[in-house]
Design a protein around this motif. Structure first.
Motif, PDB file in Angstrom:
ATOM      1  N   CYS A 152       0.751  -1.221   0.085  1.00 56.62           N
ATOM      2  CA  CYS A 152       0.017  -0.161   0.120  1.00 56.62           C
ATOM      3  C   CYS A 152       0.866   1.180   0.192  1.00 56.62           C
ATOM      4  CB  CYS A 152      -0.931  -0.183   1.172  1.00 56.62           C
ATOM      5  SG  CYS A 152      -2.073  -1.348   1.192  1.00 56.62           S
ATOM      6  N   LEU A 153       1.851   1.425   0.812  1.00 55.04           N
ATOM      7  CA  LEU A 153       2.797   2.501   0.933  1.00 55.04           C
ATOM      8  C   LEU A 153       3.658   2.728  -0.256  1.00 55.04           C
ATOM      9  CD1 LEU A 153       3.640   4.639   2.947  1.00 55.04           C
ATOM     10  CD2 LEU A 153       5.378   3.024   3.587  1.00 55.04           C
ATOM     11  N   VAL A 154       4.177   1.786  -1.035  1.00 52.81           N
ATOM     12  CA  VAL A 154       5.091   2.156  -2.093  1.00 52.81           C
ATOM     13  C   VAL A 154       4.458   2.866  -3.343  1.00 52.81           C
ATOM     14  CG1 VAL A 154       6.648   1.222  -3.835  1.00 52.81           C
ATOM     15  CG2 VAL A 154       6.672   0.666  -1.600  1.00 52.81           C
ATOM     16  N   PRO A 155       3.290   2.281  -3.660  1.00 54.62           N
ATOM     17  CA  PRO A 155       2.687   3.307  -5.040  1.00 54.62           C
ATOM     18  C   PRO A 155       2.244   4.528  -4.405  1.00 54.62           C
ATOM     19  CG  PRO A 155       1.171   1.491  -4.200  1.00 54.62           C
ATOM     20  CD  PRO A 155       2.518   1.290  -3.220  1.00 54.62           C
ATOM     21  N   GLN A 156       1.628   4.781  -3.244  1.00 50.67           N
ATOM     22  CA  GLN A 156       1.336   6.144  -2.917  1.00 50.67           C
ATOM     23  C   GLN A 156       2.285   6.937  -2.567  1.00 50.67           C
ATOM     24  OE1 GLN A 156      -2.290   6.237   0.084  1.00 50.67           O
ATOM     25  NE2 GLN A 156      -1.565   4.110   0.395  1.00 50.67           N
ATOM     26  N   VAL A 157       3.501   6.553  -2.122  1.00 52.34           N
ATOM     27  CA  VAL A 157       4.885   7.371  -2.087  1.00 52.34           C
ATOM     28  C   VAL A 157       5.230   7.844  -3.453  1.00 52.34           C
ATOM     29  CG1 VAL A 157       7.071   7.548  -1.166  1.00 52.34           C
ATOM     30  CG2 VAL A 157       5.561   6.729   0.111  1.00 52.34           C
ATOM     31  N   VAL A 158       5.134   6.616  -4.507  1.00 54.45           N
ATOM     32  CA  VAL A 158       5.529   6.961  -5.850  1.00 54.45           C
ATOM     33  C   VAL A 158       4.601   8.030  -6.429  1.00 54.45           C
ATOM     34  CG1 VAL A 158       5.656   5.654  -8.318  1.00 54.45           C
ATOM     35  CG2 VAL A 158       6.585   4.634  -6.133  1.00 54.45           C
ATOM     36  N   ASP A 159       3.534   7.915  -6.227  1.00 53.81           N
ATOM     37  CA  ASP A 159       2.607   8.872  -6.905  1.00 53.81           C
ATOM     38  C   ASP A 159       2.741  10.584  -6.219  1.00 53.81           C
ATOM     39  OD1 ASP A 159       1.316   7.137  -8.375  1.00 53.81           O
ATOM     40  OD2 ASP A 159      -0.454   6.917  -7.270  1.00 53.81           O
ATOM     41  N   ALA A 160       3.259  10.331  -5.045  1.00 55.52           N
ATOM     42  CA  ALA A 160       3.499  11.641  -4.211  1.00 55.52           C
ATOM     43  C   ALA A 160       4.626  12.380  -4.325  1.00 55.52           C
ATOM     44  CB  ALA A 160       3.117  11.554  -2.735  1.00 55.52           C
ATOM     45  N   VAL A 161       5.673  11.681  -4.621  1.00 56.34           N
ATOM     46  CA  VAL A 161       7.053  12.486  -5.082  1.00 56.34           C
ATOM     47  C   VAL A 161       7.674  12.266  -6.372  1.00 56.34           C
ATOM     48  CG1 VAL A 161       7.461  12.354  -2.361  1.00 56.34           C
ATOM     49  CG2 VAL A 161       8.434  10.649  -4.063  1.00 56.34           C
ATOM     50  N   ASN A 162       8.413  13.235  -6.543  1.00 52.59           N
ATOM     51  CA  ASN A 162       9.077  13.182  -8.004  1.00 52.59           C
ATOM     52  C   ASN A 162      10.553  12.408  -7.755  1.00 52.59           C
ATOM     53  OD1 ASN A 162       7.122  14.249  -9.844  1.00 52.59           O
ATOM     54  ND2 ASN A 162       7.464  16.074  -8.453  1.00 52.59           N
ATOM     55  N   ILE A 163      11.262  12.263  -6.724  1.00 55.08           N
ATOM     56  CA  ILE A 163      12.449  11.651  -6.413  1.00 55.08           C
ATOM     57  C   ILE A 163      12.052  10.302  -6.476  1.00 55.08           C
ATOM     58  CG2 ILE A 163      13.489  13.576  -5.249  1.00 55.08           C
ATOM     59  CD1 ILE A 163      12.587  12.129  -2.582  1.00 55.08           C
ATOM     60  N   PRO A 164      13.141   9.357  -6.475  1.00 50.75           N
ATOM     61  CA  PRO A 164      13.021   8.006  -6.792  1.00 50.75           C
ATOM     62  C   PRO A 164      12.791   7.466  -5.446  1.00 50.75           C
ATOM     63  CG  PRO A 164      15.352   8.602  -7.680  1.00 50.75           C
ATOM     64  CD  PRO A 164      14.622   9.820  -7.125  1.00 50.75           C
TER      65      PRO A 164
END
Ligand code: TUI
Length: 308
Positions: A152-164
């Motif tokens: 759950c966390l990884v895709p939400q963080v991916v959507d929220a930031v522009n850094i890797p």
């Protein structure tokens, strides 16, 4: 397997070794770096002189880049924060807190800062503060953990930031890497799998516990202290869990019992008083191998899946 993380860190495979306190010392970090990943020396709460020595040893063991983990709850975090600057460490990971107060001086020194984040909110804050990447760590991880799962966390963080984004928590083979990439991560951080590597110098009892663990053999203790930790479900861990649940241990008594418990596990293999931190994936770790074999097998497996 070139990603923004391999480019950022100058490594062959986009894998970081977890900054496991008391465990991740020079031999392990150098082995992971020599295998093409990013080895990490854990600062933990060790004196700066001890970590300086570990850094020197790792420099003698590898010419590849390696990093240092700063555990922000450590009483001497200030000293370790300065040490990584003095020792010209190229990248650091942070855990167990918000590294905000150190960011400016780390960035000025040219250090790439990669904080562990248990939430989207902290990931965004870290991006604004100048982090080079973030490690989105799910509650499947060993040691001190947040609430959200890796899935759950990884895709939400991916959507929220522009850094890797680097995925962590529950990754121990090629399937875990491939799944992380599908979620949008560009790298992985792996801890538990490296507990069972030849170069990891934990007590043999610790390694046996990890190798023998099955899927249900990890337990989270200490939620009521505000510092939940995932450990191997030993008799001691069960006693802590029961004490927490039925109120026979106050949070203060719990803290007293667990002070120094990680050291007792790592160095003494003390089953009566030690906390053997491990991730929920320990059930899938069944064999001790050299770090190089672990890394190569994991990425061979991932590439096969991703090329399908
Ligand atoms: O740090 C870890 N794992 C650890 S640290 C550790 S030693 C320890 N000993 C006693 C109490 C607590 C720790 C054993 N295992 N993983 C990285 C991690 N960071 N997991 C969770 C977090 C985290 C939690 C809150 C990171 C940031 C954070 O921010 C809160 C805030 O201040 O916004």
């Amino acid at each position: 397997m070139n990603t923004k993380i391999t480019e950022l860190l100058g490594i062959k495979y986009p894998i970081l070794q977890g900054g496991m306190a008391w465990i991740a010392e020079s031999t392990l970090a150098a082995a992971v770096s020599n295998a093409g990943g990013a080895g990490i020396i854990a600062g933990g709460s060790a004196p700066a002189e001890v970590i300086k020595e570990e850094i020197r040893k790792a420099k003698a063991l590898t010419d590849k880049p390696f990093g240092v983990n700063i555990m922000l709850m450590a009483p001497n975090a200030d000293d370790l924060a300065q040490l990584v600057i003095d020792e010209k460490i190229p990248f650091i990971t942070t855990g167990a807190g918000n590294p905000g107060k150190y960011m400016e001086k780390w960035l000025e020194a040219g250090i790439k800062v990669i904080p562990v984040v248990p939430s989207v909110a902290l990931a965004k804050r870290m991006e604004r503060a100048g982090a080079a990447a973030v490690i989105a760590e799910g509650t499947e991880s060993g040691g001190h953990i947040g609430e959200n799962t890796t899935m759950c966390l990884v895709p939400q963080v991916v959507d929220a930031v522009n850094i890797p984004v680097i995925a962590a928590g529950g990754i121990a083979d090629g399937r875990g890497i491939a799944a992380s990439f599908m979620l949008g991560a560009e790298g992985v951080q792996v801890g538990t799998r490296f507990l069972a590597c030849e170069e990891c110098k934990i007590h043999p009892t610790y390694k046996e516990l990890v190798i023998d663990a099955k899927d249900t053999d990890s337990v989270v203790t200490g939620r009521y202290t505000g510092h939940p930790c995932r450990n191997v479900k030993t008799k001691f861990a069960k006693r802590l869990a029961t004490g927490e649940k039925d109120g026979t241990l106050t949070p203060d008594e719990f803290e007293q019992l667990t002070v120094g418990a990680l050291r007792k596990a790592v160095q003494d293999g003390n089953l009566d008083e030690g906390s053997f931190l491990c991730g929920a994936i320990a059930g899938m770790v069944n064999e001790v191998k050299p770090a190089k074999e672990i890394v190569e097998e994991m990425f061979a497996g991932a590439e096969k899946l991703l090329n399908k």
